[in-house]
Design a protein around this motif. Sequence first.
Motif, short mmCIF file in Angstrom:
data_model
loop_
_atom_site.label_atom_id
_atom_site.label_comp_id
_atom_site.label_asym_id
_atom_site.label_seq_id
_atom_site.Cartn_x
_atom_site.Cartn_y
_atom_site.Cartn_z
N SER A 79 -19.05 -40.45 20.12
CA SER A 79 -19.71 -40.19 21.42
C SER A 79 -18.90 -39.17 22.22
O SER A 79 -19.48 -38.38 22.97
CB SER A 79 -19.94 -41.48 22.21
OG SER A 79 -18.80 -41.83 22.93
N LEU A 80 -17.57 -39.16 22.05
CA LEU A 80 -16.78 -38.11 22.73
C LEU A 80 -17.05 -36.75 22.11
O LEU A 80 -17.16 -35.75 22.80
CB LEU A 80 -15.29 -38.44 22.67
CG LEU A 80 -14.79 -39.41 23.75
CD1 LEU A 80 -13.32 -39.75 23.52
CD2 LEU A 80 -14.96 -38.82 25.14
N GLU B 280 -21.85 -42.41 31.97
CA GLU B 280 -21.92 -41.20 31.14
C GLU B 280 -22.12 -39.97 32.02
O GLU B 280 -21.55 -38.90 31.75
CB GLU B 280 -23.04 -41.34 30.10
CG GLU B 280 -22.64 -42.37 29.05
CD GLU B 280 -23.59 -42.47 27.87
OE1 GLU B 280 -24.75 -41.97 27.99
OE2 GLU B 280 -23.18 -43.05 26.84
N HIS C 93 -11.37 -42.81 30.71
CA HIS C 93 -12.21 -44.02 30.72
C HIS C 93 -12.31 -44.63 32.11
O HIS C 93 -13.15 -45.49 32.35
CB HIS C 93 -11.71 -45.06 29.70
CG HIS C 93 -10.28 -45.42 29.86
ND1 HIS C 93 -9.25 -44.65 29.36
CD2 HIS C 93 -9.68 -46.47 30.48
CE1 HIS C 93 -8.09 -45.20 29.66
NE2 HIS C 93 -8.32 -46.31 30.35
N GLN D 155 -18.70 -39.12 33.52
CA GLN D 155 -17.78 -38.48 32.57
C GLN D 155 -18.25 -37.07 32.21
O GLN D 155 -17.44 -36.15 32.07
CB GLN D 155 -17.61 -39.36 31.32
CG GLN D 155 -16.90 -40.67 31.66
CD GLN D 155 -16.53 -41.53 30.46
OE1 GLN D 155 -16.98 -41.27 29.34
NE2 GLN D 155 -15.72 -42.55 30.69
N ARG E 89 -21.68 -51.20 25.21
CA ARG E 89 -22.88 -50.63 25.85
C ARG E 89 -23.92 -51.73 26.11
O ARG E 89 -24.57 -51.75 27.15
CB ARG E 89 -23.47 -49.53 24.98
CG ARG E 89 -22.62 -48.26 25.01
CD ARG E 89 -23.04 -47.30 23.92
NE ARG E 89 -24.41 -46.85 24.05
CZ ARG E 89 -24.80 -45.82 24.81
NH1 ARG E 89 -23.92 -45.13 25.49
NH2 ARG E 89 -26.07 -45.49 24.86
N PHE F 41 -18.08 -50.25 20.41
CA PHE F 41 -18.74 -49.35 21.36
C PHE F 41 -20.18 -49.83 21.62
O PHE F 41 -20.63 -49.88 22.77
CB PHE F 41 -18.72 -47.92 20.81
CG PHE F 41 -19.30 -46.89 21.75
CD1 PHE F 41 -18.82 -46.76 23.05
CD2 PHE F 41 -20.30 -46.03 21.33
CE1 PHE F 41 -19.35 -45.80 23.92
CE2 PHE F 41 -20.83 -45.07 22.18
CZ PHE F 41 -20.35 -44.96 23.47
N VAL G 38 -9.82 -45.32 21.97
CA VAL G 38 -11.17 -45.12 21.46
C VAL G 38 -11.65 -46.39 20.76
O VAL G 38 -10.90 -47.04 20.04
CB VAL G 38 -11.14 -43.91 20.49
CG1 VAL G 38 -12.41 -43.83 19.68
CG2 VAL G 38 -10.92 -42.63 21.28
N TYR H 294 -15.17 -47.14 31.19
CA TYR H 294 -16.11 -46.87 30.10
C TYR H 294 -15.35 -46.20 28.96
O TYR H 294 -15.02 -45.02 29.04
CB TYR H 294 -17.26 -45.99 30.58
CG TYR H 294 -18.33 -45.73 29.54
CD1 TYR H 294 -18.84 -46.76 28.75
CD2 TYR H 294 -18.85 -44.45 29.36
CE1 TYR H 294 -19.83 -46.52 27.82
CE2 TYR H 294 -19.85 -44.20 28.43
CZ TYR H 294 -20.34 -45.24 27.66
OH TYR H 294 -21.33 -45.01 26.73
N ARG I 251 -15.03 -44.80 25.13
CA ARG I 251 -15.96 -44.13 24.25
C ARG I 251 -15.57 -44.38 22.79
O ARG I 251 -14.43 -44.76 22.49
CB ARG I 251 -15.94 -42.62 24.50
CG ARG I 251 -16.17 -42.20 25.93
CD ARG I 251 -17.55 -42.52 26.45
NE ARG I 251 -18.58 -41.72 25.85
CZ ARG I 251 -19.39 -40.88 26.52
NH1 ARG I 251 -19.27 -40.73 27.82
NH2 ARG I 251 -20.36 -40.24 25.89
N SER I 252 -16.52 -44.11 21.90
CA SER I 252 -16.19 -44.01 20.47
C SER I 252 -15.85 -42.54 20.19
O SER I 252 -16.15 -41.66 21.00
CB SER I 252 -17.40 -44.41 19.63
OG SER I 252 -18.45 -43.48 19.87
#
Length: 230
Positions: free
Chosen positions: A180-181, A119, A108, A122, A155, A151, A145, A174, A176-177
């Motif tokens: 989304s990962l 994004e 993150h 990552q 955003r 999330f 998470v 950042y 993530r959920s």
Amino acid sequence: MNDRLTVAHFDSIAPDYAGATGALDPLYDAIRGELAAVVAGKDVLDVGSGGVFPFNRRLAASVTSLDVSAEMLARVPADVARVVADARDMSPFSDESFDAVLFSLSFHHVAAGTVAQAEAAQAAALAEAFRVLRPGGRLVLYEPVLSPVFFALERALFKPLMALFALAGVPPLYFRSRASLKRLADFDVILPRVSGWVDPLSGTFPSPLRLPVAIFPTRYELFIAVKPLG
Ligand SMILES: C[S@@+](CC[C@H](N)C(=O)[O-])C[C@H]1O[C@@H](n2cnc3c(N)ncnc32)[C@H](O)[C@@H]1O
């Protein structure tokens, strides 16, 4: 990009980080068993290790630490090879150099000022991780998470929030959920049983504060993907 802030931040907390991470032991203990199987006899790259390892280093054939912060790396034990670099550019390493690449509480931090930039950052880090992995090797993320609702909120508020952070000298983050990962790689998700009292900021601003991990807005999850053979 706020890399300068990331480096300055981690350089400044480095002297206290490893000492403060006693407060994170419940997080590491929860995955030590899972990681034993991943690292045993393997060449392991730990990205953003901060001198703290949630696995038994003696099980691995070799351990290498890559970190943007030279001060964090200075705390890495002598049996660990070190490279100062950004996760988005692992060019110090050739293709297919490692059997396992681990991001423990570091993914993150690979971030930037907008959602699209974070994004992209990552995605670049994961592409590099897969490049340096041998076929059949494991990519491992251990991450706090966010739920889908948090999330979406993150955003929606991301750009002003990161601008405020930057004004305060705080580097971008950042989270993530899980969903989304999972869109980034074919991850198996392991939900470790984490309990106990933990530093809510995960050592980021080392402090004596401890909270029950059960009330955190994030859940700690382990993501493991295998680089396909051939
Ligand atoms: C919160 S610490 C996690 C340390 C350790 N892995 C753990 O589990 O406690 C985050 C680490 O990631 C490093 N880091 C942050 N951004 C990075 C990047 N873009 N590339 C490589 N390392 C990064 C920091 O310098 C720091 O050592």
